[in-house]
Write a protein that holds these residues in place. Structure first.
Motif, short mmCIF file in Angstrom:
data_model
loop_
_atom_site.label_atom_id
_atom_site.label_comp_id
_atom_site.label_asym_id
_atom_site.label_seq_id
_atom_site.Cartn_x
_atom_site.Cartn_y
_atom_site.Cartn_z
N GLU A 163 0.83 -1.21 0.00
CA GLU A 163 0.00 0.00 0.00
C GLU A 163 0.87 1.26 0.00
O GLU A 163 0.53 2.26 -0.65
N ALA A 164 1.98 1.20 0.74
CA ALA A 164 2.89 2.36 0.76
C ALA A 164 3.50 2.58 -0.62
O ALA A 164 3.62 3.73 -1.09
N ALA A 165 3.87 1.48 -1.29
CA ALA A 165 4.44 1.60 -2.64
C ALA A 165 3.39 2.15 -3.61
O ALA A 165 3.69 3.00 -4.47
N LYS A 166 2.15 1.68 -3.46
CA LYS A 166 1.06 2.16 -4.31
C LYS A 166 0.82 3.66 -4.09
O LYS A 166 0.63 4.42 -5.05
N ALA A 167 0.83 4.06 -2.83
CA ALA A 167 0.64 5.47 -2.50
C ALA A 167 1.77 6.32 -3.06
O ALA A 167 1.55 7.44 -3.56
N ALA A 168 3.00 5.78 -3.00
CA ALA A 168 4.15 6.51 -3.54
C ALA A 168 4.03 6.67 -5.05
O ALA A 168 4.32 7.75 -5.61
N ARG A 169 3.60 5.60 -5.72
CA ARG A 169 3.41 5.68 -7.18
C ARG A 169 2.34 6.71 -7.54
O ARG A 169 2.49 7.49 -8.48
N LYS A 170 1.26 6.71 -6.77
CA LYS A 170 0.17 7.67 -7.02
C LYS A 170 0.66 9.10 -6.79
O LYS A 170 0.33 10.03 -7.56
N ALA A 171 1.47 9.28 -5.75
CA ALA A 171 1.99 10.62 -5.45
C ALA A 171 2.89 11.10 -6.58
O ALA A 171 2.83 12.28 -7.00
N ARG A 172 3.74 10.18 -7.09
CA ARG A 172 4.62 10.56 -8.20
C ARG A 172 3.80 10.89 -9.45
O ARG A 172 4.10 11.85 -10.18
N LYS A 173 2.76 10.10 -9.69
CA LYS A 173 1.90 10.33 -10.85
C LYS A 173 1.17 11.67 -10.73
O LYS A 173 1.09 12.45 -11.70
N ASP A 174 0.66 11.95 -9.52
CA ASP A 174 -0.04 13.23 -9.30
C ASP A 174 0.93 14.41 -9.46
O ASP A 174 0.56 15.46 -10.01
N ALA A 175 2.15 14.22 -8.97
CA ALA A 175 3.15 15.29 -9.09
C ALA A 175 3.48 15.55 -10.56
O ALA A 175 3.64 16.70 -11.00
N LEU A 176 3.59 14.46 -11.34
CA LEU A 176 3.87 14.59 -12.77
C LEU A 176 2.74 15.34 -13.48
O LEU A 176 2.97 16.23 -14.31
N LYS A 177 1.50 14.96 -13.13
CA LYS A 177 0.33 15.64 -13.72
C LYS A 177 0.34 17.12 -13.37
O LYS A 177 0.03 17.99 -14.21
N ALA A 178 0.70 17.40 -12.11
CA ALA A 178 0.73 18.80 -11.68
C ALA A 178 1.79 19.59 -12.44
O ALA A 178 1.56 20.74 -12.86
N ARG A 179 2.95 18.97 -12.68
CA ARG A 179 4.02 19.65 -13.42
C ARG A 179 3.59 19.90 -14.87
O ARG A 179 3.83 20.98 -15.44
N ILE A 180 2.96 18.89 -15.47
CA ILE A 180 2.49 19.03 -16.86
C ILE A 180 1.45 20.14 -16.95
O ILE A 180 1.47 20.99 -17.86
N ALA A 181 0.52 20.14 -15.97
CA ALA A 181 -0.52 21.18 -15.96
C ALA A 181 0.10 22.56 -15.78
O ALA A 181 -0.33 23.55 -16.42
N ALA A 182 1.13 22.63 -14.93
CA ALA A 182 1.79 23.92 -14.70
C ALA A 182 2.48 24.40 -15.97
O ALA A 182 2.44 25.59 -16.31
N ARG A 183 3.14 23.47 -16.68
CA ARG A 183 3.81 23.85 -17.94
C ARG A 183 2.79 24.33 -18.98
O ARG A 183 3.02 25.31 -19.70
N LYS A 184 1.67 23.62 -19.05
CA LYS A 184 0.62 24.00 -20.00
C LYS A 184 0.07 25.38 -19.65
O LYS A 184 -0.17 26.22 -20.54
N ALA A 185 -0.13 25.60 -18.36
CA ALA A 185 -0.67 26.91 -17.94
C ALA A 185 0.32 28.03 -18.26
O ALA A 185 -0.06 29.11 -18.73
N ALA A 186 1.61 27.74 -18.00
CA ALA A 186 2.64 28.76 -18.28
C ALA A 186 2.71 29.05 -19.78
O ALA A 186 2.85 30.21 -20.22
#
Length: 208
Positions: A163-186
């Motif tokens: 579960e910890a590994a799954k949560a870590a993967r989800k956090a990394r995925k969410d962070a990647l999405k946030a970075r992509i969204a930030a680049r698109k917004a910029a």
């Protein structure tokens, strides 16, 4: 075996019953490690043994007294005059018969003791075996519970790790999405700014 019973052809010697068990440990030796058990049947059997041993002790005394009287009567018969010889011999014979009966009674008491002890031993072994099985069953149950607890603990640890590994993967995925969204917004903001600048420049040209 109770003392007082002699081999055939030998004189009987009086003495207290030998109630000591064969192989009984001496003072200073290690105590038996045999499992101590008890039950109503075993207590009753041991009480029977004690009763027969008491009877045997009484039989020993009776036998000893009868033998002494027989010896005295025999000596009296030898010393008696001819007139009293017949009576003395009968008395000696009677005393000998009494001694023999006492010896037979003592032998019977010894036989009862052996039988009672054998029965008590059989009951003790049965109770011990039953107690041993109960103890083994309890140990098996405890071992099973311990194994289940260990398995559950290990499974929980694996699940928590997964579960910890799954949560870590989800956090990394969410962070990647946030970075992509930030680049698109910029990028959009930059394009919007360029568009506004172009419109302003065009408006300035028209005004001139």
């Amino acid at each position: 075996m109770v003392k007082g019973i002699a081999a055939k052809g030998k004189k009987l010697k009086a003495g207290p019953p030998n109630l000591k068990k064969k192989g009984q440990s001496k003072v200073g030796q290690k105590k038996s490690s045999r499992m101590k058990v008890s039950s109503a049947a075993l207590l009753k059997a041991n009480a029977t043994v004690a009763k027969f041993e008491k009877e045997a002790r009484a039989a020993v005394k009776t036998s000893a007294t009868a033998r002494k009287r027989a010896v005295v009567a025999k000596k009296a018969a030898k010393k008696a005059s001819k007139a009293k010889a017949s009576t003395a011999k009968r008395a000696a014979k009677s005393a000998q018969n009494t001694a023999k009966k006492a010896a037979v009674k003592l032998a019977a008491a010894n036989a009862k003791i052996r039988t009672a002890k054998a029965k008590a031993r059989a009951i003790e072994l049965a109770v011990t075996e039953k107690a041993k099985k109960i103890a083994e069953e309890a140990k098996r149950k405890a071992d099973l519970e311990k194994a289940v607890a260990a398995f559950t603990d290990q499974w929980n640890k694996k699940r928590d790790k997964a579960e910890a590994a799954k949560a870590a993967r989800k956090a990394r995925k969410d962070a990647l999405k946030a970075r992509i969204a930030a680049r698109k917004a910029a990028k959009k903001e930059k394009l919007d700014a360029l568009e506004v600048a172009a419109k302003a420049k065009a408006a300035a040209r028209k005004a001139s």
